[in-house]
Design a protein around this motif. Structure first.
Motif, PDB file in Angstrom:
ATOM      1  N   THR A  30       0.842  -1.196   0.000  1.00  0.00           N
ATOM      2  CA  THR A  30       0.000   0.000   0.000  1.00  0.00           C
ATOM      3  C   THR A  30       0.878   1.247   0.000  1.00  0.00           C
ATOM      4  OG1 THR A  30      -0.129   0.253   2.409  1.00  0.00           O
ATOM      5  CG2 THR A  30      -1.748  -1.217   1.363  1.00  0.00           C
ATOM      6  N   LEU A  31       0.317   2.345  -0.516  1.00  0.00           N
ATOM      7  CA  LEU A  31       1.023   3.626  -0.459  1.00  0.00           C
ATOM      8  C   LEU A  31       1.243   4.052   0.988  1.00  0.00           C
ATOM      9  CD1 LEU A  31      -0.515   5.812  -3.315  1.00  0.00           C
ATOM     10  CD2 LEU A  31       1.804   4.904  -3.173  1.00  0.00           C
ATOM     11  N   ALA A  32       0.323   3.719   1.853  1.00  0.00           N
ATOM     12  CA  ALA A  32       0.464   4.084   3.260  1.00  0.00           C
ATOM     13  C   ALA A  32       1.710   3.438   3.862  1.00  0.00           C
ATOM     14  CB  ALA A  32      -0.781   3.682   4.042  1.00  0.00           C
ATOM     15  N   ASP A  33       1.937   2.157   3.541  1.00  0.00           N
ATOM     16  CA  ASP A  33       3.126   1.473   4.056  1.00  0.00           C
ATOM     17  C   ASP A  33       4.403   2.144   3.554  1.00  0.00           C
ATOM     18  OD1 ASP A  33       1.683  -0.488   5.435  1.00  0.00           O
ATOM     19  OD2 ASP A  33       1.539  -1.758   3.660  1.00  0.00           O
ATOM     20  N   ILE A  34       4.407   2.482   2.274  1.00  0.00           N
ATOM     21  CA  ILE A  34       5.590   3.118   1.684  1.00  0.00           C
ATOM     22  C   ILE A  34       5.805   4.499   2.286  1.00  0.00           C
ATOM     23  CG2 ILE A  34       6.611   3.978  -0.465  1.00  0.00           C
ATOM     24  CD1 ILE A  34       4.997   1.747  -1.912  1.00  0.00           C
ATOM     25  N   ALA A  35       4.722   5.221   2.491  1.00  0.00           N
ATOM     26  CA  ALA A  35       4.825   6.552   3.072  1.00  0.00           C
ATOM     27  C   ALA A  35       5.443   6.501   4.466  1.00  0.00           C
ATOM     28  CB  ALA A  35       3.441   7.202   3.133  1.00  0.00           C
ATOM     29  N   VAL A  36       4.975   5.584   5.287  1.00  0.00           N
ATOM     30  CA  VAL A  36       5.525   5.450   6.636  1.00  0.00           C
ATOM     31  C   VAL A  36       7.009   5.099   6.567  1.00  0.00           C
ATOM     32  CG1 VAL A  36       5.464   4.046   8.731  1.00  0.00           C
ATOM     33  CG2 VAL A  36       3.328   4.869   7.718  1.00  0.00           C
ATOM     34  N   GLU A  37       7.355   4.173   5.692  1.00  0.00           N
ATOM     35  CA  GLU A  37       8.756   3.756   5.546  1.00  0.00           C
ATOM     36  C   GLU A  37       9.637   4.917   5.098  1.00  0.00           C
ATOM     37  OE1 GLU A  37      11.839   0.879   5.727  1.00  0.00           O
ATOM     38  OE2 GLU A  37       9.726   0.605   6.272  1.00  0.00           O
ATOM     39  N   ALA A  38       9.097   5.767   4.234  1.00  0.00           N
ATOM     40  CA  ALA A  38       9.868   6.890   3.689  1.00  0.00           C
ATOM     41  C   ALA A  38       9.869   8.117   4.600  1.00  0.00           C
ATOM     42  CB  ALA A  38       9.313   7.274   2.317  1.00  0.00           C
ATOM     43  N   GLY A  39       8.987   8.131   5.592  1.00  0.00           N
ATOM     44  CA  GLY A  39       8.899   9.292   6.469  1.00  0.00           C
ATOM     45  C   GLY A  39       8.014  10.391   5.926  1.00  0.00           C
ATOM     46  N   LEU A  40       7.001  10.018   5.149  1.00  0.00           N
ATOM     47  CA  LEU A  40       6.041  10.962   4.579  1.00  0.00           C
ATOM     48  C   LEU A  40       4.643  10.636   5.088  1.00  0.00           C
ATOM     49  CD1 LEU A  40       7.072  10.947   0.801  1.00  0.00           C
ATOM     50  CD2 LEU A  40       7.293  12.886   2.349  1.00  0.00           C
ATOM     51  N   THR A  41       3.729  11.592   4.946  1.00  0.00           N
ATOM     52  CA  THR A  41       2.327  11.270   5.154  1.00  0.00           C
ATOM     53  C   THR A  41       1.806  10.593   3.884  1.00  0.00           C
ATOM     54  OG1 THR A  41       1.521  13.366   4.258  1.00  0.00           O
ATOM     55  CG2 THR A  41       2.030  13.283   6.628  1.00  0.00           C
ATOM     56  N   PRO A  42       0.830   9.699   3.995  1.00  0.00           N
ATOM     57  CA  PRO A  42       0.263   9.099   2.783  1.00  0.00           C
ATOM     58  C   PRO A  42      -0.260  10.144   1.801  1.00  0.00           C
ATOM     59  CG  PRO A  42      -0.425   7.861   4.717  1.00  0.00           C
ATOM     60  CD  PRO A  42       0.292   9.088   5.223  1.00  0.00           C
ATOM     61  N   GLY A  43      -0.868  11.217   2.324  1.00  0.00           N
ATOM     62  CA  GLY A  43      -1.381  12.263   1.443  1.00  0.00           C
ATOM     63  C   GLY A  43      -0.287  12.919   0.621  1.00  0.00           C
ATOM     64  N   ARG A  44       0.863  13.167   1.258  1.00  0.00           N
ATOM     65  CA  ARG A  44       1.981  13.777   0.530  1.00  0.00           C
ATOM     66  C   ARG A  44       2.505  12.834  -0.563  1.00  0.00           C
ATOM     67  NH1 ARG A  44       5.517  17.921   1.867  1.00  0.00           N
ATOM     68  NH2 ARG A  44       3.734  18.687   3.047  1.00  0.00           N
ATOM     69  N   LEU A  45       2.509  11.548  -0.269  1.00  0.00           N
ATOM     70  CA  LEU A  45       2.979  10.585  -1.275  1.00  0.00           C
ATOM     71  C   LEU A  45       2.006  10.535  -2.448  1.00  0.00           C
ATOM     72  CD1 LEU A  45       5.322   8.621  -1.722  1.00  0.00           C
ATOM     73  CD2 LEU A  45       3.916   6.813  -0.727  1.00  0.00           C
ATOM     74  N   VAL A  46       0.706  10.610  -2.175  1.00  0.00           N
ATOM     75  CA  VAL A  46      -0.291  10.640  -3.246  1.00  0.00           C
ATOM     76  C   VAL A  46      -0.132  11.905  -4.081  1.00  0.00           C
ATOM     77  CG1 VAL A  46      -2.753  10.822  -3.769  1.00  0.00           C
ATOM     78  CG2 VAL A  46      -1.958   9.164  -2.064  1.00  0.00           C
ATOM     79  N   GLN A  47       0.131  13.028  -3.425  1.00  0.00           N
ATOM     80  CA  GLN A  47       0.347  14.278  -4.164  1.00  0.00           C
ATOM     81  C   GLN A  47       1.538  14.149  -5.111  1.00  0.00           C
ATOM     82  OE1 GLN A  47       0.849  17.291  -1.192  1.00  0.00           O
ATOM     83  NE2 GLN A  47      -1.351  17.559  -0.837  1.00  0.00           N
ATOM     84  N   ARG A  48       2.563  13.441  -4.678  1.00  0.00           N
ATOM     85  CA  ARG A  48       3.780  13.345  -5.485  1.00  0.00           C
ATOM     86  C   ARG A  48       3.631  12.361  -6.633  1.00  0.00           C
ATOM     87  NH1 ARG A  48       9.722  12.681  -2.801  1.00  0.00           N
ATOM     88  NH2 ARG A  48       8.888  14.460  -1.638  1.00  0.00           N
ATOM     89  N   PHE A  49       3.002  11.208  -6.399  1.00  0.00           N
ATOM     90  CA  PHE A  49       2.968  10.163  -7.423  1.00  0.00           C
ATOM     91  C   PHE A  49       1.573   9.876  -7.969  1.00  0.00           C
ATOM     92  CE2 PHE A  49       6.970   9.337  -5.225  1.00  0.00           C
ATOM     93  CZ  PHE A  49       7.830   9.172  -6.296  1.00  0.00           C
ATOM     94  N   GLY A  50       0.546  10.200  -7.230  1.00  0.00           N
ATOM     95  CA  GLY A  50      -0.805  10.020  -7.728  1.00  0.00           C
ATOM     96  C   GLY A  50      -1.453   8.707  -7.365  1.00  0.00           C
ATOM     97  N   SER A  51      -0.720   7.611  -7.493  1.00  0.00           N
ATOM     98  CA  SER A  51      -1.282   6.295  -7.209  1.00  0.00           C
ATOM     99  C   SER A  51      -0.148   5.304  -6.996  1.00  0.00           C
ATOM    100  CB  SER A  51      -2.151   5.811  -8.379  1.00  0.00           C
ATOM    101  OG  SER A  51      -1.343   5.579  -9.535  1.00  0.00           O
ATOM    102  N   LYS A  52      -0.525   4.129  -6.472  1.00  0.00           N
ATOM    103  CA  LYS A  52       0.481   3.080  -6.278  1.00  0.00           C
ATOM    104  C   LYS A  52       1.071   2.645  -7.614  1.00  0.00           C
ATOM    105  CE  LYS A  52      -0.585  -1.293  -5.249  1.00  0.00           C
ATOM    106  NZ  LYS A  52      -0.976  -2.510  -4.482  1.00  0.00           N
ATOM    107  N   ARG A  53       0.231   2.501  -8.632  1.00  0.00           N
ATOM    108  CA  ARG A  53       0.745   2.083  -9.935  1.00  0.00           C
ATOM    109  C   ARG A  53       1.708   3.122 -10.501  1.00  0.00           C
ATOM    110  NH1 ARG A  53       0.333   2.615 -15.320  1.00  0.00           N
ATOM    111  NH2 ARG A  53       0.766   0.730 -16.553  1.00  0.00           N
TER     112      ARG A  53
END
Length: 200
Positions: A30-53
């Motif tokens: 999940t993007l949430a798992d990646i966000a936590v691992e990277a030190g980001l909020t899930p929302g910020r990761l979605v803003q940057r990449f848009g989706s898991k794919r």
């Protein structure tokens, strides 16, 4: 769990994604798992990449251009062309630190093969890697590790096939370490072409 940082680069995100992918299969990722691992909020990761794919496509695009730097580092680290080639073969065992880890990696490979965009990046990397193998074999001939007249393109293709096939065979037998299993198979393929008793 990583603490959230002010600045997280794309490279940080890709490294975090790879770590999470090492622990979770495609359907668990999940993007949430990646966000936590990277030190980001899930929302910020979605803003940057848009989706898991979209993140996985960006990661595979980065992977597509990785062959050159990987082989350059191997050539710098090892004293002869064949030693560098053998090191490349055994580093493929990084996909299989455990049988379960290999199963997860194969699940991601299945997804890559089923997706035209991801497969395109996979093909780009594979062709670049085969070209690097050819370069190492040519250098081995020049260094008199391999005998003259070797069909470099044909042998590079065989080496490529043996590395992948050896990893799959290890997955079946699971005897010893995957790196040792692959090394034995690559040694056996190259042995008839050697000018000396070893690949060193």
């Amino acid at each position: 769990m990583s603490a959230r940082r002010q600045k997280v680069t794309d490279d940080d995100v890709f490294a975090a994604a790879q770590r999470v992918m090492g622990r979770r299969g495609p359907h668990e990722l999940t993007l949430a798992d990646i966000a936590v691992e990277a030190g980001l909020t899930p929302g910020r990761l979605v803003q940057r990449f848009g989706s898991k794919r979209a993140l996985l496509v960006a990661l595979s695009e980065r992977f597509a251009s990785s062959a050159g730097p990987v082989f350059a580092a191997l050539r710098d680290e090892h004293g002869t062309p064949l030693a560098a080639l053998r090191a490349y073969a055994t580093c493929m065992a990084d996909l299989a630190p455990t049988p379960d880890a290999l199963l997860r990696n194969l699940a991601y490979l299945q997804g890559d093969l089923a997706d035209d965009v991801l497969r395109g990046h996979l093909v780009e990397n594979a062709r670049a890697a085969r070209g690097e193998i050819e370069t190492l074999l040519e250098a081995a001939i020049a260094a008199r590790q391999l005998r003259p007249g070797v069909d470099v393109q044909a042998l590079a293709r065989i080496v490529e096939v043996v590395i992948s096939g050896s990893l799959m065979t290890w997955a079946t037998y699971r005897e010893g370490a995957a790196a040792d299993w692959i090394a034995r198979d690559v040694d056996a393929v190259l042995m008839p072409y050697l000018t000396g008793p070893s690949l060193a």
